[in-house]
Design an enzyme around this catalytic site. Structure first.
Site, PDB file in Angstrom:
ATOM      1  N   LEU A 195     -41.030 -14.637  21.860  1.00 28.49           N
ATOM      2  CA  LEU A 195     -41.092 -13.173  21.909  1.00 28.49           C
ATOM      3  C   LEU A 195     -41.889 -12.677  23.104  1.00 28.49           C
ATOM      4  CD1 LEU A 195     -41.862 -12.708  18.099  1.00 28.49           C
ATOM      5  CD2 LEU A 195     -39.626 -12.649  19.211  1.00 28.49           C
ATOM      6  N   GLY A 196     -41.857 -13.414  24.224  1.00 27.85           N
ATOM      7  CA  GLY A 196     -42.578 -12.984  25.410  1.00 27.85           C
ATOM      8  C   GLY A 196     -44.059 -12.838  25.119  1.00 27.85           C
ATOM      9  N   ALA A 197     -44.627 -11.698  25.569  1.00 28.70           N
ATOM     10  CA  ALA A 197     -46.076 -11.484  25.411  1.00 28.70           C
ATOM     11  C   ALA A 197     -46.506 -11.401  23.952  1.00 28.70           C
ATOM     12  CB  ALA A 197     -46.469 -10.206  26.140  1.00 28.70           C
ATOM     13  N   GLY A 244     -45.779 -13.557  21.716  1.00 24.18           N
ATOM     14  CA  GLY A 244     -45.976 -14.906  21.177  1.00 24.18           C
ATOM     15  C   GLY A 244     -44.682 -15.542  20.712  1.00 24.18           C
ATOM     16  N   GLY A 263     -39.548 -19.774  28.228  1.00 28.29           N
ATOM     17  CA  GLY A 263     -38.929 -20.175  26.956  1.00 28.29           C
ATOM     18  C   GLY A 263     -38.615 -21.664  26.939  1.00 28.29           C
ATOM     19  N   ASP A 264     -38.178 -22.201  28.082  1.00 28.79           N
ATOM     20  CA  ASP A 264     -37.878 -23.646  28.165  1.00 28.79           C
ATOM     21  C   ASP A 264     -39.167 -24.443  27.959  1.00 28.79           C
ATOM     22  OD1 ASP A 264     -35.561 -22.483  29.062  1.00 28.79           O
ATOM     23  OD2 ASP A 264     -35.928 -22.972  31.160  1.00 28.79           O
TER      24      ASP A 264
HETATM   25  O1  LIG Z   1     -27.585 -18.994  33.276  1.00 31.36           O
HETATM   26  P1  LIG Z   1     -28.320 -19.739  32.188  1.00 31.36           P
HETATM   27  O2  LIG Z   1     -27.806 -21.147  32.051  1.00 31.36           O
HETATM   28  O3  LIG Z   1     -28.374 -19.004  30.895  1.00 31.36           O
HETATM   29  O4  LIG Z   1     -29.838 -19.822  32.625  1.00 31.36           O
HETATM   30  C1  LIG Z   1     -30.182 -20.511  33.801  1.00 31.36           C
HETATM   31  C2  LIG Z   1     -31.645 -20.269  34.111  1.00 31.36           C
HETATM   32  O5  LIG Z   1     -31.919 -18.875  34.302  1.00 31.36           O
HETATM   33  O6  LIG Z   1     -32.403 -20.723  33.008  1.00 31.36           O
HETATM   34  C3  LIG Z   1     -33.619 -21.284  33.463  1.00 31.36           C
HETATM   35  C4  LIG Z   1     -34.771 -20.520  32.886  1.00 31.36           C
HETATM   36  O7  LIG Z   1     -34.732 -20.550  31.501  1.00 31.36           O
HETATM   37  C5  LIG Z   1     -33.567 -21.274  34.972  1.00 31.36           C
HETATM   38  O8  LIG Z   1     -34.056 -22.493  35.459  1.00 31.36           O
HETATM   39  C6  LIG Z   1     -32.126 -21.068  35.305  1.00 31.36           C
HETATM   40  O9  LIG Z   1     -31.915 -20.444  36.545  1.00 31.36           O
END
Ligand SMILES: O=P(O)(O)OC[C@@]1(O)O[C@H](CO)[C@@H](O)[C@@H]1O
Length: 333
Positions: free
Chosen positions: A229-231, A233, A259-260
């Site tokens: 949820l961004g800032a 949490g 998020g990743d």
């Molecule tokens: O176009 P998609 O596949 O939804 O997202 C790709 C992307 O925005 O996701 C990552 C950040 O979460 C970046 O590394 C990449 O450029």
């Protein structure tokens, strides 16, 4: 071992501006950098930075800049040659933390290339603890691509199949949610769209309501929902319980990949056998650390501060009249 599939990887180019972006004007950047990107690639970069063994599976030729960068950064990866360049995605960051992201569609993947990618994922998933299906799918790839992989994985490996986490958006996310993944990682907007409850801004501003929205997905067969949820949490909802994790206020430098990184933090602790609230705590700590770093830079465990994260129990609100509120988006884009 944690395996990720990124069917639409990218070279992430970040351009830093000294002031606000001005549409239609020529502006000088103060800095620019490039990193290998795409959601599954970022997750592997974050896991490797913390010494967790991973494998990034992606389409791409060995001499593509994305694969060359992964090789030079010693990120274990397997590329499926496709005879076409991968995409470049651009992030423009402003001093107040605003990030504008421009993502290309990516190269078309033929049916034969899609089948080969699925085969590669199934082969490499033997013995893995998690398989992460991450990001958008490129042109030519149907929305049920992730759902197909989850089905084939469980048919082929049965009880030996790894747990499956999905971090995507739109059609591929909706189709994957119906294939009973163990974990789904939506942001507020994606969760709102998937559940049909509330809207993204309302969910991001009201973590209590996230539990209601996540329960819709869990009732449909999703194992657990980690909503970033961004800032505000992150919220983790399982069949029986739910928690909110919050971090101290901070000024985001770049939210790309936050998020990743949050998902990587969760998986890292899950791999070590940590409890669900501790997995959530690390997810929030990783997400906050990523937002404090420039571009798509991902943090290592030692750069995160899980002890600054507050984890509290949440209960469903089942509000009949959702609270209307808005909040600036700070999740990855
Ligand atoms: O176009 P998609 O596949 O939804 O997202 C790709 C992307 O925005 O996701 C990552 C950040 O979460 C970046 O590394 C990449 O450029």
């Amino acid at each position: 071992m944690i395996v990720t599939l990124t069917p639409n990887p990218s070279l992430d180019r970040t351009i830093e501006l000294a002031g606000p972006i001005e549409r239609g004007e020529v502006q000088r950047a103060v800095a620019a950098h490039s990193e290998p990107g795409g959601k599954g690639v970022n997750i592997c970069r974050a896991l490797e930075a913390s010494g967790i063994s991973s494998l990034a599976i992606l389409p791409g030729d060995a001499d593509d800049p994305v694969l060359l960068a992964l090789t030079s950064q010693s990120i274990p990866h397997l590329g499926l040659p496709i005879g076409a360049p991968l995409r470049s995605n651009v992030a423009i960051t402003e001093p107040d933390g605003t990030t504008t992201k421009l993502n290309e569609p990516g190269p078309v993947l033929s049916l034969a290339q899609q089948d080969a990618l699925v085969e590669l994922v199934l082969e490499q998933s033997v013995g893995a603890s998690w398989l992460v299906l991450a990001g958008s799918v490129p042109p030519g790839v149907p929305d049920d691509f992730y759902a197909r992989i989850i089905g084939e994985l469980r048919t082929r490996l049965g009880s030996h199949a790894p747990k499956v986490a999905v971090d995507s958006s739109g059609g591929p996310l909706a189709a994957a949610a119906l294939a009973h993944p163990d974990l789904l990682k939506p942001n507020g907007e994606e969760l709102a769209e998937l559940s049909g409850l509330f809207d993204g801004d309302t969910l991001e501003a009201n973590p209590d309501l996230v539990v209601d929205a996540a329960r819709v997905l869990i009732a449909g067969g999703v194992g657990a929902v980690l909503a970033t949820l961004g800032a505000k949490g992150a919220v983790l909802v399982t069949a029986a319980e739910s928690w909110l994790a919050t971090t101290p206020p901070m000024l985001a430098v770049s939210t790309v990949g936050a998020g990743d990184s949050a998902l990587a933090g969760y998986l890292l602790q899950s791999n070590l056998g940590a409890s669900a609230p501790d997995c959530l705590r690390q997810a929030a700590a990783h997400g906050a650390a990523a937002a404090s770093l420039p571009g798509s830079t991902v943090p290592a465990l030692h750069q995160t501060n899980p002890s600054a994260v507050t984890v509290t129990d949440l209960a469903p609100v089942l509000a009949s009249e959702p609270v209307l509120a808005t909040h600036p988006k700070e999740d990855d884009q």
